[in-house]
Each structure stands twice: as C-alpha cells, then as structure tokens.
Design a protein around this motif. Structure first.
Motif, PDB file in Angstrom:
ATOM      1  N   GLU A  20       0.834  -1.200   0.000  1.00 26.99           N
ATOM      2  CA  GLU A  20       0.000   0.000   0.000  1.00 26.99           C
ATOM      3  C   GLU A  20       0.874   1.257   0.000  1.00 26.99           C
ATOM      4  OE1 GLU A  20      -3.591   2.021   2.690  1.00 26.99           O
ATOM      5  OE2 GLU A  20      -3.025  -0.082   2.975  1.00 26.99           O
ATOM      6  N   ARG A  21       1.937   1.244   0.808  1.00 21.53           N
ATOM      7  CA  ARG A  21       2.853   2.397   0.841  1.00 21.53           C
ATOM      8  C   ARG A  21       3.582   2.544  -0.489  1.00 21.53           C
ATOM      9  NH1 ARG A  21       4.581   0.107   5.726  1.00 21.53           N
ATOM     10  NH2 ARG A  21       6.704  -0.157   4.940  1.00 21.53           N
ATOM     11  N   LEU A  22       4.004   1.436  -1.083  1.00 21.36           N
ATOM     12  CA  LEU A  22       4.713   1.493  -2.361  1.00 21.36           C
ATOM     13  C   LEU A  22       3.811   2.040  -3.461  1.00 21.36           C
ATOM     14  CD1 LEU A  22       6.727  -1.863  -2.299  1.00 21.36           C
ATOM     15  CD2 LEU A  22       7.584   0.446  -1.828  1.00 21.36           C
ATOM     16  N   ALA A  23       2.558   1.637  -3.450  1.00 16.53           N
ATOM     17  CA  ALA A  23       1.619   2.162  -4.445  1.00 16.53           C
ATOM     18  C   ALA A  23       1.491   3.678  -4.315  1.00 16.53           C
ATOM     19  CB  ALA A  23       0.258   1.486  -4.299  1.00 16.53           C
ATOM     20  N   ALA A  24       1.496   4.181  -3.091  1.00 13.36           N
ATOM     21  CA  ALA A  24       1.413   5.618  -2.871  1.00 13.36           C
ATOM     22  C   ALA A  24       2.660   6.335  -3.375  1.00 13.36           C
ATOM     23  CB  ALA A  24       1.196   5.906  -1.386  1.00 13.36           C
ATOM     24  N   GLU A  25       3.808   5.610  -3.430  1.00  9.83           N
ATOM     25  CA  GLU A  25       5.055   6.163  -3.962  1.00  9.83           C
ATOM     26  C   GLU A  25       5.164   6.002  -5.483  1.00  9.83           C
ATOM     27  OE1 GLU A  25       8.142   5.394  -0.215  1.00  9.83           O
ATOM     28  OE2 GLU A  25       8.214   4.102  -1.975  1.00  9.83           O
ATOM     29  N   ASP A  26       4.122   5.454  -6.104  1.00  8.31           N
ATOM     30  CA  ASP A  26       4.148   5.149  -7.536  1.00  8.31           C
ATOM     31  C   ASP A  26       5.189   4.076  -7.835  1.00  8.31           C
ATOM     32  OD1 ASP A  26       3.577   5.140 -10.216  1.00  8.31           O
ATOM     33  OD2 ASP A  26       4.482   7.087 -10.659  1.00  8.31           O
ATOM     34  N   THR A  27       5.101   2.966  -7.091  1.00 12.96           N
ATOM     35  CA  THR A  27       5.982   1.809  -7.263  1.00 12.96           C
ATOM     36  C   THR A  27       5.134   0.579  -7.536  1.00 12.96           C
ATOM     37  OG1 THR A  27       7.728   2.675  -5.819  1.00 12.96           O
ATOM     38  CG2 THR A  27       7.636   0.292  -6.105  1.00 12.96           C
ATOM     39  N   ASN A  28       5.436  -0.133  -8.629  1.00 16.41           N
ATOM     40  CA  ASN A  28       4.709  -1.374  -8.936  1.00 16.41           C
ATOM     41  C   ASN A  28       5.651  -2.550  -9.154  1.00 16.41           C
ATOM     42  OD1 ASN A  28       5.785  -0.861 -11.463  1.00 16.41           O
ATOM     43  ND2 ASN A  28       3.810  -0.744 -12.529  1.00 16.41           N
ATOM     44  N   CYS A  29       6.810  -2.519  -8.487  1.00 11.99           N
ATOM     45  CA  CYS A  29       7.731  -3.665  -8.548  1.00 11.99           C
ATOM     46  C   CYS A  29       8.287  -3.909  -7.152  1.00 11.99           C
ATOM     47  CB  CYS A  29       8.842  -3.429  -9.569  1.00 11.99           C
ATOM     48  SG  CYS A  29       9.564  -1.787  -9.574  1.00 11.99           S
ATOM     49  N   TYR A  30       8.193  -5.150  -6.702  1.00 14.58           N
ATOM     50  CA  TYR A  30       8.610  -5.518  -5.353  1.00 14.58           C
ATOM     51  C   TYR A  30       8.666  -7.031  -5.255  1.00 14.58           C
ATOM     52  CZ  TYR A  30       3.490  -5.207  -5.406  1.00 14.58           C
ATOM     53  OH  TYR A  30       2.169  -5.288  -5.773  1.00 14.58           O
ATOM     54  N   ARG A  31       9.326  -7.512  -4.198  1.00 14.99           N
ATOM     55  CA  ARG A  31       9.427  -8.960  -3.975  1.00 14.99           C
ATOM     56  C   ARG A  31       8.150  -9.466  -3.314  1.00 14.99           C
ATOM     57  NH1 ARG A  31      14.814 -12.103  -3.415  1.00 14.99           N
ATOM     58  NH2 ARG A  31      14.532 -11.509  -5.607  1.00 14.99           N
ATOM     59  N   LEU A  32       7.576 -10.486  -3.921  1.00 16.17           N
ATOM     60  CA  LEU A  32       6.368 -11.111  -3.382  1.00 16.17           C
ATOM     61  C   LEU A  32       6.676 -12.230  -2.404  1.00 16.17           C
ATOM     62  CD1 LEU A  32       4.438 -11.311  -6.759  1.00 16.17           C
ATOM     63  CD2 LEU A  32       3.693  -9.973  -4.766  1.00 16.17           C
ATOM     64  N   PHE A  33       7.796 -12.930  -2.637  1.00 14.51           N
ATOM     65  CA  PHE A  33       8.140 -14.074  -1.784  1.00 14.51           C
ATOM     66  C   PHE A  33       9.650 -14.195  -1.734  1.00 14.51           C
ATOM     67  CE2 PHE A  33       8.942 -18.671  -1.135  1.00 14.51           C
ATOM     68  CZ  PHE A  33       8.288 -18.831   0.079  1.00 14.51           C
ATOM     69  N   HIS A  34      10.204 -14.140  -0.528  1.00 16.78           N
ATOM     70  CA  HIS A  34      11.654 -14.203  -0.302  1.00 16.78           C
ATOM     71  C   HIS A  34      11.954 -15.550   0.356  1.00 16.78           C
ATOM     72  CE1 HIS A  34      15.554 -12.339  -0.137  1.00 16.78           C
ATOM     73  NE2 HIS A  34      15.631 -12.404   1.177  1.00 16.78           N
ATOM     74  N   GLY A  35      12.150 -16.558  -0.488  1.00 15.03           N
ATOM     75  CA  GLY A  35      12.164 -17.931  -0.009  1.00 15.03           C
ATOM     76  C   GLY A  35      13.211 -18.248   1.025  1.00 15.03           C
ATOM     77  N   SER A  36      14.360 -17.581   0.988  1.00 15.78           N
ATOM     78  CA  SER A  36      15.422 -17.899   1.938  1.00 15.78           C
ATOM     79  C   SER A  36      15.007 -17.635   3.373  1.00 15.78           C
ATOM     80  CB  SER A  36      16.683 -17.094   1.610  1.00 15.78           C
ATOM     81  OG  SER A  36      16.422 -15.699   1.683  1.00 15.78           O
TER      82      SER A  36
END
Length: 337
Positions: A20-36
C-alpha cells in the motif's frame, strides 16, 4: 491447502501494508516471496509491473510446485502474467525452456515504475539478472531524497537505476560508470523513459580505471611493465554524492573486486572522488560479512586516506526483503565525509 500455498499467502499478508505504501510512492515492482527467509530457500518471486517473475537458484521447481504458484497468483493477482526462470545451474544462467507463448511474454519489453521513475524490464534478455535489483529500492529512494542540485557518480552502474533516479530527483550532473556496454544501453533507454532536466552520462569503462583517474590517483598505461588495455582518459573530479555497488568478486587487468577481503581497494578511490562535505553510499551484498566490522574497516580506510567519516547512516532494505536476525545480507551505509 498445501504448504507452499500457505507460505505464499503468509508472504502476501506480511506485505500488505508495504505494498500500500509502495503504491502511494508510484511503485509497482517488489518482492512477493523471499524464499530464503519465508520457508523455501532458493525461490524468489518478484512483481515487475504487469508481470510476475519466479526464479529458482538451488533446484528447479517441480511441475506441481510451479502449477501451485501459478494457481495462487491467478487468484491473488489475476491480471499479471507469470514467467518462470530456473537459474539453479552452477553458472546461474536461465536453463528452462518456455512455450512460444510464454517466450513471447518473457521477452516483452515493459515499463515498470519505482518511486515515480520508469525503467525498462524484460523477464528474459541476453544477460541473466533482472534489469532492476529490487533490494536496492531503499537506497535509490534515499539517493532521490538527497540528489537535488548535486553531482552524482554511480559506480558499477549496471542499468543505471541509481543514476536515472538521481537525475529524476534533480541532480545537476550524473555520471554512470560500468564495464558492460549492454547494461549501459539499457540505462540510456531508461533515461529516455523519463522527463529529466539533465540527461545522465554513461561511461563505458572498467571502474578501477575510471575512479582512479577521477580521484586523482591516476591510472597508468603500464603496470609492472604490462601494457593496460585501452581506457577512457578522464580529468580528476570530485562529486557531491558517490554510489559504490560492486559485485561480490570480479577480476580485470585493472584490478580485483573482492568484497570479502579487499573492499578498500575500491573504497579509497571512491572516497577521494567524493567532495569534502559530500556523501558516499557503500554497498556490500556478501551475507557473511559483518556489517559493524565492515563499517569500522571503512572508517579506518578513510582515516588512512586523510578523510574523516563524520557520520554513518544505515539504509535498510524494505520489508519485502526480510531477514531472520535483523541483519540483511545486503548492507548499505551512507557516509558523510
């Protein structure tokens, strides 16, 4: 519900506030799952705009696991296409074949956004790594907060993410340096995607040769009697903000990059290329390097070079890159010098 689906759902829930915060920053790329950290080492799943990129680094996904991931995101993010890259071979190259339809999606050039900056992205291209490293988002954000009116030197620039972000934030001059022309060409294209008051400069050069000249140390044409390869000739120049993000290990005729044993070989010329009263951002992506000890080594190196580290600020990756012990593998420190 299977274990993998449960892990993916937990990861979604843990990221809800961040996304939600990233969307407010105009960001649409991020990690969905950090398996390690989130239950399946070797698996990373990232959103890049309108695509999802699943990558494996230890072993390939089984057909059942891949279908389970696809099923989860068909429900959670139905508008996004998913591409799977298996990079579990020793050289980390993508090894799995795709259908013609999947290949078309993977090779599609799409524009993604981070902090209001546009970047090119392809799930599959001639290289192996994605064109934007998402764990550096917090560092690019901090650079944008600091860059207005400043001169910026971006070393090991790759596709110039930091340099383009700095230019977008109003930097007066940006110089990106990298040895790979293919990466710099993406960086130039990234710059063209954005409305920039000043277009960043891209220098195709070994970083050692470039930063030694900029720092005033100098790069001789011959070293121990051996003629060096051709390199661009540069006049000494200091910058208000220098960004140093070297690879873990690499070797060239000009020097060896070794983040475990000899970070100082790069740190000293980068420091001397930083103007007094300026800032130097240093990155170290080696998990086994202790951050506190590394910072102390940088301070000692600065003192030997006749410069004082007046303040140090840790830049912590965003929550989509969680760590087990609060000590993320990627260490980023902003030094005021």
């Amino acid at each position: 519900m299977s274990t993998l689906t449960e892990l993916l759902r937990r990861a979604d829930a843990a990221r809800a506030a961040l996304i939600e915060r990233l969307a407010a920053e105009d960001t649409n790329c991020y990690r969905l799952f950090h398996g390690s950290v989130e239950g399946m080492p070797g698996l990373a799943i990232d959103r890049y705009g309108e695509q999802i990129l699943a990558q494996t680094f230890h072993k390939p996904l089984t057909d059942a696991e891949l279908e389970e991931i696809r099923a989860h995101y068909r429900e959670a993010l139905p508008e996004l296409a998913l591409v799977y890259n298996d990079r579990s071979d020793a050289n980390s190259r993508v090894s799995n074949a795709l259908s013609l339809a999947e290949q078309a999606v993977a090779q599609q050039d799409v524009a993604i956004r981070e902090n209001g900056v546009a970047f090119h992205y392809q799930a599959r291209h001639k290289g192996q790594d994605p064109w934007l490293f998402l764990d550096l988002r917090a560092a690019r954000r901090r650079v944008m907060q600091l860059a207005e009116g400043k001169s910026v030197l971006n070393l090991f620039a790759y596709t110039c993410g930091v340099g383009v972000a700095a230019a977008k934030a109003g930097a007066s001059f940006v110089l990106n340096v990298d040895f790979a022309e293919s990466s710099l060409s993406v960086g130039r294209a990234n710059a063209k995607l954005n409305l920039l008051a000043s277009r960043p400069r891209c220098l195709h050069s070994d970083v050692f040769a470039a930063v030694r000249q900029l720092s005033g140390i100098g790069q001789p044409d011959r070293v121990r009697g051996k003629k060096m390869p051709p390199f661009p000739k540069l006049e000494p120049r200091q910058f208000d903000l220098v960004f140093l993000d070297p690879p873990r290990y690499s070797k060239s005729p000009f020097g060896v990059v070794d983040l475990v044993n000899d970070y100082q070989a790069l740190f000293k010329p980068a420091l001397l290329a930083t103007a007094p009263g300026g800032m130097l951002v240093c990155c170290n992506n080696v998990a086994e390097v202790d951050g506190v000890a590394w910072l102390e080594s940088l301070k000692r190196s600065a003192a030997k070079a006749g410069r004082e580290v007046r303040a140090a600020e840790w830049i912590i990756p965003d929550e989509d890159f969680p760590s087990i012990d609060g000590k993320p593998p990627l260490k980023i420190v902003l030094l005021s010098v």
